[in-house]
Design a protein around this motif. Sequence first.
Motif, PDB file in Angstrom:
ATOM      1  N   ARG A  56      -0.748  34.987  23.473  1.00 17.12           N
ATOM      2  CA  ARG A  56      -0.560  36.230  22.718  1.00 17.12           C
ATOM      3  C   ARG A  56      -1.846  36.966  22.378  1.00 17.12           C
ATOM      4  O   ARG A  56      -1.902  37.734  21.434  1.00 17.12           O
ATOM      5  CB  ARG A  56       0.210  35.973  21.400  1.00 17.12           C
ATOM      6  N   SER A 137      12.015  37.409  26.671  1.00 18.43           N
ATOM      7  CA  SER A 137      11.274  37.497  25.412  1.00 18.43           C
ATOM      8  C   SER A 137      11.391  38.900  24.824  1.00 18.43           C
ATOM      9  O   SER A 137      11.205  39.896  25.524  1.00 18.43           O
ATOM     10  CB  SER A 137       9.799  37.181  25.655  1.00 18.43           C
ATOM     11  N   ASN A 139       9.387  39.881  22.388  1.00 18.21           N
ATOM     12  CA  ASN A 139       8.114  40.173  21.712  1.00 18.21           C
ATOM     13  C   ASN A 139       7.680  41.620  21.929  1.00 18.21           C
ATOM     14  O   ASN A 139       7.123  42.244  21.040  1.00 18.21           O
ATOM     15  CB  ASN A 139       6.987  39.281  22.259  1.00 18.21           C
ATOM     16  N   SER A 167      12.252  30.143  23.084  1.00 20.19           N
ATOM     17  CA  SER A 167      11.082  29.572  22.425  1.00 20.19           C
ATOM     18  C   SER A 167      11.491  29.160  21.025  1.00 20.19           C
ATOM     19  O   SER A 167      12.561  29.528  20.548  1.00 20.19           O
ATOM     20  CB  SER A 167       9.951  30.595  22.362  1.00 20.19           C
ATOM     21  N   LYS A 168      10.597  28.420  20.375  1.00 23.03           N
ATOM     22  CA  LYS A 168      10.901  27.982  19.002  1.00 23.03           C
ATOM     23  C   LYS A 168      11.101  29.175  18.075  1.00 23.03           C
ATOM     24  O   LYS A 168      11.907  29.142  17.156  1.00 23.03           O
ATOM     25  CB  LYS A 168       9.774  27.094  18.477  1.00 23.03           C
ATOM     26  N   SER A 169      10.330  30.272  18.352  1.00 29.20           N
ATOM     27  CA  SER A 169      10.437  31.426  17.456  1.00 29.20           C
ATOM     28  C   SER A 169      11.646  32.307  17.777  1.00 29.20           C
ATOM     29  O   SER A 169      11.982  33.199  17.019  1.00 29.20           O
ATOM     30  CB  SER A 169       9.151  32.266  17.540  1.00 29.20           C
ATOM     31  N   ARG A 170      12.308  32.060  18.917  1.00 29.54           N
ATOM     32  CA  ARG A 170      13.462  32.874  19.303  1.00 29.54           C
ATOM     33  C   ARG A 170      14.584  31.966  19.804  1.00 29.54           C
ATOM     34  O   ARG A 170      15.029  32.079  20.946  1.00 29.54           O
ATOM     35  CB  ARG A 170      13.092  33.845  20.438  1.00 29.54           C
TER      36      ARG A 170
END
Lengths: 244, 244
Positions: A56, A137, A139, A167-170
């Motif tokens: 990122r 994603s 993001n 992903s862990k965040s999504r």
Amino acid sequence: MTGTLTIAGLGPGSEAMVTPEVSQALAEATDVIGYIPYVARVAERPGLTLHPSDNRVELDRALLALDLAAKGAQVVVVSSGDPGVFAMASAVFEALEANPEYTDTDIRVLPGITAMLAAAAAAGAPLGHDFCAINLSDNLKPWEMIENRLRMAARGDFAMAFYNPRSKSRPEGFEKTLSILREECEGTRLITFARAVSTPDQAIHTVTLSEATPDMADMRTVVIVGNSATRRVGRYVYTPRSAS
Amino acid sequence: MTGTLTIAGLGPGSEAMVTPEVSQALAEATDVIGYIPYVARVAERPGLTLHPSDNRVELDRALLALDLAAKGAQVVVVSSGDPGVFAMASAVFEALEANPEYTDTDIRVLPGITAMLAAAAAAGAPLGHDFCAINLSDNLKPWEMIENRLRMAARGDFAMAFYNPRSKSRPEGFEKTLSILREECEGTRLITFARAVSTPDQAIHTVTLSEATPDMADMRTVVIVGNSATRRVGRYVYTPRSAS
């Protein structure tokens, strides 16, 4: 010496899939820049400086590359897979657009074996007919855009390859994707989960859409959804060249 | 010795884009099968039999490969680009499905650099966001399916890569494609014509949709249509990673 900036694809993991032109560029580099695990694939040697960076920070990485090249370095920015597919090439051109003082940089992009094509090869030939590549994603784009693309791809009866499915965040994105596919496609549609393709951890697993669950994907997985004609033959999955 | 069948991608033309695993498979082959110009890329040597064949005999070629492998040969079927993208891999699996006596054949698919990714790299990064790959040949599918896929791809705001845009036997297909795109997209949309990518004849040419004419493409051309955010920076064309 005039600096150069090469954006190179390392392929999905196996050294046997790195093209000779990419190996050559790495052999001539003074500076290699990229995400930590990709830079770790480049052997250290005298005269070469490695610049690993975290996830990122693509634009910072691109700016460092442009700056070093402007100072005369032979810079290689490494991506996994192909640099032009959800990887560093677009980030470098974004940085170039935002920083016109680097306009004269000598930039080359060297393609690589992208994950979906290595995954398709390992499974058989599920992308043997028209297909779409979609980054799941959200993001950098709104979820509504992803949802619309999924529906248009399904209504066009395209096969589909998904990058960054989960992903862990999504954790919920891939679950929503499966729900949309279940609205648009029949339950017998074949889905291949290809994890860590071309590495010793490679695992290829094909199920029907009805059987698919969100936990079958993680960030090392490429997901390939067949079109309505995709079928099994022996241990392989393939999409015929004709329409049905 | 047990026979094997390897379906290998030679990349778009440059030897510097042939992966080491493909070179290795060719070095170990007893028989190489494929379309005449692709087999011509493989060096002759003692112990190797070359089987060049004409276009449009993909299933005959696949059957020959299965038969030789069953007799113990180390067979490599060669495709240009990636064998899983509009090439020989699906044809081999179609032949396998129609001829179950070959079910136990040891088949491997080795990916290659497909033309659209080499073309994108040569132009910059026009496929840096979600995209579709569409074969514009209507030899094996009805034109209505192609038209629907073009419209769905445009309405999903995908970038698009077109294979086989135009041939002598189908001079009107690409003209119809441009008409559909003009109905669905704005006239400033960028289109890149990439001819003979990675060979000495390479020519990359980017115009707007308004400026594009059918004669800009031939059978050696891959056409890349940007999405609504695709833009120029310096001499490059790229699609940003974010939505706009």
